[in-house]
Write a protein that holds these residues in place. Structure first.
Motif, mmCIF file in Angstrom:
data_model
loop_
_atom_site.group_PDB
_atom_site.id
_atom_site.type_symbol
_atom_site.label_atom_id
_atom_site.label_comp_id
_atom_site.label_asym_id
_atom_site.label_seq_id
_atom_site.Cartn_x
_atom_site.Cartn_y
_atom_site.Cartn_z
ATOM 1 N N THR A 1 0.850 -1.191 0.000
ATOM 2 C CA THR A 1 0.000 0.000 0.000
ATOM 3 C C THR A 1 0.883 1.238 0.000
ATOM 4 O O THR A 1 1.797 1.355 0.820
ATOM 5 N N TRP A 2 0.630 2.145 -0.909
ATOM 6 C CA TRP A 2 1.400 3.382 -0.980
ATOM 7 C C TRP A 2 0.836 4.389 0.005
ATOM 8 O O TRP A 2 -0.385 4.587 0.097
ATOM 9 N N TRP A 3 1.728 5.027 0.761
ATOM 10 C CA TRP A 3 1.366 6.078 1.703
ATOM 11 C C TRP A 3 2.073 7.362 1.297
ATOM 12 O O TRP A 3 3.246 7.360 0.950
ATOM 13 N N LEU A 4 1.340 8.460 1.366
ATOM 14 C CA LEU A 4 1.871 9.767 1.012
ATOM 15 C C LEU A 4 1.817 10.673 2.230
ATOM 16 O O LEU A 4 0.770 10.774 2.901
ATOM 17 N N GLY A 5 2.944 11.298 2.554
ATOM 18 C CA GLY A 5 2.999 12.196 3.708
ATOM 19 C C GLY A 5 3.897 13.370 3.428
ATOM 20 O O GLY A 5 4.445 13.523 2.334
ATOM 21 N N SER A 6 4.067 14.218 4.420
ATOM 22 C CA SER A 6 4.844 15.447 4.260
ATOM 23 C C SER A 6 6.184 15.365 4.957
ATOM 24 O O SER A 6 6.240 15.137 6.161
ATOM 25 N N GLY A 7 7.241 15.489 4.198
ATOM 26 C CA GLY A 7 8.536 15.841 4.736
ATOM 27 C C GLY A 7 9.396 14.816 5.389
ATOM 28 O O GLY A 7 10.594 14.999 5.447
ATOM 29 N N ALA A 8 8.880 13.692 5.904
ATOM 30 C CA ALA A 8 9.709 12.750 6.646
ATOM 31 C C ALA A 8 10.299 11.704 5.724
ATOM 32 O O ALA A 8 9.738 11.403 4.679
ATOM 33 N N PRO A 9 11.401 11.089 6.085
ATOM 34 C CA PRO A 9 11.989 10.036 5.267
ATOM 35 C C PRO A 9 11.061 8.841 5.174
ATOM 36 O O PRO A 9 10.215 8.620 6.038
ATOM 37 N N ALA A 10 11.269 8.059 4.110
ATOM 38 C CA ALA A 10 10.465 6.859 3.935
ATOM 39 C C ALA A 10 10.635 5.946 5.137
ATOM 40 O O ALA A 10 11.727 5.772 5.666
ATOM 41 N N GLY A 11 9.519 5.356 5.559
ATOM 42 C CA GLY A 11 9.556 4.457 6.680
ATOM 43 C C GLY A 11 9.285 5.137 8.003
ATOM 44 O O GLY A 11 9.187 4.503 9.036
ATOM 45 N N ASP A 12 9.131 6.480 7.995
ATOM 46 C CA ASP A 12 8.850 7.214 9.221
ATOM 47 C C ASP A 12 7.355 7.364 9.360
ATOM 48 O O ASP A 12 6.697 8.007 8.583
ATOM 49 N N ASP A 13 6.783 6.773 10.398
ATOM 50 C CA ASP A 13 5.337 6.817 10.571
ATOM 51 C C ASP A 13 4.824 8.230 10.735
ATOM 52 O O ASP A 13 3.716 8.564 10.339
ATOM 53 N N ALA A 14 5.634 9.077 11.321
ATOM 54 C CA ALA A 14 5.203 10.459 11.494
ATOM 55 C C ALA A 14 4.987 11.137 10.182
ATOM 56 O O ALA A 14 4.090 11.915 9.982
ATOM 57 N N GLY A 15 5.865 10.804 9.188
ATOM 58 C CA GLY A 15 5.717 11.410 7.878
ATOM 59 C C GLY A 15 4.455 10.950 7.205
ATOM 60 O O GLY A 15 3.747 11.707 6.582
ATOM 61 N N ALA A 16 4.118 9.665 7.299
ATOM 62 C CA ALA A 16 2.900 9.166 6.683
ATOM 63 C C ALA A 16 1.681 9.722 7.352
ATOM 64 O O ALA A 16 0.622 9.815 6.748
ATOM 65 N N ALA A 17 1.812 10.134 8.580
ATOM 66 C CA ALA A 17 0.660 10.648 9.305
ATOM 67 C C ALA A 17 0.249 12.023 8.849
ATOM 68 O O ALA A 17 -0.792 12.520 9.220
ATOM 69 N N GLU A 18 1.046 12.632 8.044
ATOM 70 C CA GLU A 18 0.677 13.952 7.536
ATOM 71 C C GLU A 18 0.122 13.842 6.138
ATOM 72 O O GLU A 18 -0.063 14.812 5.474
#
Length: 373
Positions: A356-373
């Protein structure tokens, strides 16, 4: 997920406002603006024109310089194999591609105008033109390439190192840099062997000049009948195959001139190889579906705007929304790795997590915080 039609329609409206088509609102008479340091869309050319009056000479010089600057820029961005496909542009079209210029070393008389002019092109307009012409758009990797000159080993003060350093370009689509060349670099790069040097031995010197990968450039003796330049790319990411270059040497040619010619050919080959690696094939289009978590409306609107502004992305749609999350689909050109690289430059994190592809803001791949945005 259940679809919320009203929210989705408002979101699509936000996309329209955040991502106007590139090049739609050029200035008819671009104001002078200073180019950014290392900007790959800035080109400086000398101009020299003569006419019946000073004003006509100046206009002719500016228009002629703009055409020369476009030729240099397009060749900088497009692999050599595609140069013949570049569209011809008249004076008006070229003027709309330029967002500003600066003038230096200006001299004039009643009939002549001489100067150096730096033209600052509109990146979105340039990429839009290349896509319309079905020319692959070369997306920069976002970091510089370290050139380690070896003859046969690295020496910060060698003639070969000096020749390579003279060719580096911080304004290229893929900026080329050389080591700082102090005792720290000499101690880490001096022991390198061309055939087996790994990234771990080079990374510290590369980090000092903000380079994300390196090319070992080894030259043979310039006093021979020819100079052979061997090149090997070292670093993380997609590999690049670089062939050897042979430069014939005429009797009596000074070694520094031989090295200068060899360095010029080597750096040109490196730039073209990276342009080919980074070229996004506009004819290859794929649809992606990505999940997004929404911490706030402002971040959601910002994310959509940055996604829509990526040159290789089109047709962004909101497929579904729920409290705190959404699903978007969009079309992109090129490969998933190229898309991830382009997204990173837009401060977006695109990650494949269990299919499943996840799109987020600013964090490196694999960072849950980034996907949360």
């Amino acid at each position: 997920m259940r679809i919320l039609p009203l929210v989705a329609s408002l979101t699509v409206a936000c996309i329209s406002l955040a991502a106007a088509p590139p090049g739609k609102s050029p200035q008819a008479n671009p104001a002078k603006s200073a180019p950014s340091k290392g900007d790959p869309y800035s080109v400086t050319v000398p101009v020299d024109a003569t006419a019946a009056s000073a004003s006509v000479a100046q206009n002719n010089a500016i228009n002629g310089g703009r055409a020369r600057a476009w030729t240099e820029l397009s060749h900088r961005l497009v692999p050599q194999k595609d140069w013949a496909k570049l569209p011809g542009l008249d004076s008006g079209a070229l003027e709309r591609m330029v967002r500003g210029y600066t003038v230096s070393s200006e001299r004039r008389s009643t009939t002549r105008y001489v100067a150096r002019i730096t033209y600052v092109f509109n990146p979105n307009a340039v990429k839009h033109l290349l896509r319309v012409a079905n020319i692959g758009v070369s997306e920069p990797s976002g970091s510089a390439i370290l050139l380690v000159a070896m003859s046969p080993t690295y020496n910060a003060h060698s003639p070969w190192e000096q020749a390579v350093a003279a060719q580096k370009s911080g304004a290229a689509a893929f900026p080329l840099v050389t080591p700082i060349g102090d005792e720290v670099d000499q101690s880490s790069l001096g022991p390198l062997r061309f055939g087996d040097a790994g990234w771990g031995r080079i990374q510290a010197a590369a980090a000092r000049v903000h380079a994300g990968e390196a090319v070992l450039v080894q030259a043979t003796d310039p006093a021979a009948s020819k100079v052979t330049v061997r090149m090997r790319r070292v670093g993380p990411g997609k590999p690049v195959v670089l062939g050897d270059i042979e430069v014939p040497v005429s009797a009596g040619t000074p070694p520094e001139k031989v090295y200068a010619t060899a360095a010029q050919q080597a750096t040109a080959a490196i730039e073209d190889a990276w342009k080919n690696r980074g070229t996004v094939e506009v004819s290859k289009k794929t649809t992606m579906v990505a999940e997004v978590r929404i911490p706030s409306l402002s971040r959601w609107v910002s994310l959509l705007g940055r996604l829509s502004a990526i040159p290789s992305v089109t047709d962004v749609n909101v497929a579904a929304m729920n409290t705190g999350e959404a699903r978007v689909n969009f079309t992109y050109s090129g490969t998933p790795d190229q898309l991830k690289s382009a997204a990173a430059q837009a401060n977006l994190n695109l990650a494949d997590r269990g299919g499943t592809w996840w799109l987020g803001s600013g964090a490196p791949a694999g960072d849950d915080a980034g996907a949360a945005e």
